[in-house]
Write a protein that holds these residues in place. Structure first.
Motif, short mmCIF file in Angstrom:
data_model
loop_
_atom_site.label_atom_id
_atom_site.label_comp_id
_atom_site.label_asym_id
_atom_site.label_seq_id
_atom_site.Cartn_x
_atom_site.Cartn_y
_atom_site.Cartn_z
N GLN A 6 -36.74 84.78 19.46
CA GLN A 6 -37.67 84.68 20.56
C GLN A 6 -37.77 86.07 21.21
O GLN A 6 -36.78 86.81 21.21
CB GLN A 6 -37.17 83.68 21.60
N GLU A 7 -38.93 86.40 21.73
CA GLU A 7 -39.09 87.70 22.37
C GLU A 7 -39.56 87.55 23.80
O GLU A 7 -40.09 86.50 24.19
CB GLU A 7 -40.07 88.55 21.57
N GLY A 8 -39.34 88.59 24.56
CA GLY A 8 -39.75 88.57 25.94
C GLY A 8 -39.77 89.96 26.51
O GLY A 8 -39.51 90.94 25.81
N GLY A 9 -40.04 90.07 27.81
CA GLY A 9 -40.07 91.38 28.43
C GLY A 9 -40.37 91.28 29.91
O GLY A 9 -40.50 90.18 30.48
N CYS A 10 -40.46 92.46 30.50
CA CYS A 10 -40.70 92.55 31.94
C CYS A 10 -42.18 92.38 32.26
O CYS A 10 -43.02 92.30 31.37
CB CYS A 10 -40.20 93.90 32.46
N HIS A 11 -42.49 92.37 33.52
CA HIS A 11 -43.87 92.16 33.97
C HIS A 11 -44.82 93.26 33.51
O HIS A 11 -45.96 92.99 33.12
CB HIS A 11 -43.87 92.05 35.50
N GLY A 13 -44.34 95.35 30.90
CA GLY A 13 -44.35 95.47 29.45
C GLY A 13 -43.62 96.68 28.90
O GLY A 13 -43.54 96.86 27.68
N ARG A 14 -43.04 97.53 29.78
CA ARG A 14 -42.34 98.72 29.28
C ARG A 14 -40.96 98.37 28.72
O ARG A 14 -40.38 99.14 27.96
CB ARG A 14 -42.21 99.77 30.39
N LEU A 15 -40.44 97.21 29.13
CA LEU A 15 -39.14 96.75 28.66
C LEU A 15 -39.35 95.48 27.84
O LEU A 15 -39.96 94.51 28.33
CB LEU A 15 -38.25 96.47 29.88
N ARG A 16 -38.89 95.51 26.58
CA ARG A 16 -39.06 94.35 25.70
C ARG A 16 -37.70 94.02 25.08
O ARG A 16 -36.86 94.89 24.85
CB ARG A 16 -40.07 94.66 24.58
N TYR A 17 -37.49 92.73 24.78
CA TYR A 17 -36.21 92.32 24.17
C TYR A 17 -36.43 91.27 23.11
O TYR A 17 -37.50 90.66 23.01
CB TYR A 17 -35.24 91.80 25.25
N THR A 102 -38.78 85.30 31.73
CA THR A 102 -39.23 86.54 31.10
C THR A 102 -39.54 86.36 29.62
O THR A 102 -40.01 87.30 28.98
CB THR A 102 -38.18 87.67 31.25
N LEU A 103 -39.26 85.17 29.07
CA LEU A 103 -39.60 84.90 27.66
C LEU A 103 -41.11 84.83 27.50
O LEU A 103 -41.83 84.37 28.41
CB LEU A 103 -38.98 83.57 27.22
#
Ligand SMILES: [Zn+2]
Ligand SMILES: [Zn+2]
Length: 151
Positions: A6-11, A13-17, A102-103
């Motif tokens: 599964q992927e996600g990130g901050c509002h 979009g500069r940080l993704r996980y 944040t997902l």
């Protein structure tokens, strides 16, 4: 079944996980720290294996504090937009608390219960399992999450 990773990130979009393993459980936390950090009534937290989590874009900023239960906690957040992504503990328990909102896909996110209900807002309706403070035994939360059959 829910696909992995599964992927996600901050509002912004500069940080993704990427999360490459199923959470152990998902619950709502009503502790006063979570209320302040989110500016909301509670956090939807997914307890995930630390080894299954990695940032794939950007570098998180880190903040540290002492929890309501007295443990040394840290939080990773986006230094540009401020979104909090995940919390952990020092020394490590091998588990991170991922802010489930944040997902990218939150359709499978369903908390099984509520912790720190002693500081919950009075209008909140709790799930099936509750703990007044930090639970001493998370087994009922883990079992209930497994019973949802999403992984
Ligand atoms: Zn951001
Ligand atoms: Zn909390």
């Amino acid at each position: 079944m829910t696909a992995l990773p599964q992927e996600g990130g901050c509002h912004c979009g500069r940080l993704r996980y990427r999360l490459s393993a199923a959470p152990l459980m998902i619950y709502n936390c009503h502790c006063t720290n979570c209320q302040k950090i989110t500016g909301s009534a509670f956090v939807v937290s997914a307890a995930i294996p630390e080894s299954a989590f990695e940032f794939t874009k950007g570098e998180p900023k880190k903040v540290e504090w002492t929890s309501d239960a007295g443990s040394h906690r840290f939080g990773w957040f986006c230094g540009d937009c401020g979104s909090r992504i995940a919390h952990g503990q020092t020394p490590s328990l091998g588990v991170l608390s991922l802010r489930a909102g944040t997902l990218d896909d939150t359709s499978w996110v369903e908390p099984v219960g509520d912790i720190w209900t002693k500081s919950a807002q009075p209008w909140v309706k709790f799930g099936a399992i509750t703990a007044e403070r930090q639970p001493t035994d998370y087994a009922p939360f883990v079992e209930a999450f497994r019973a949802q059959g999403r992984f």
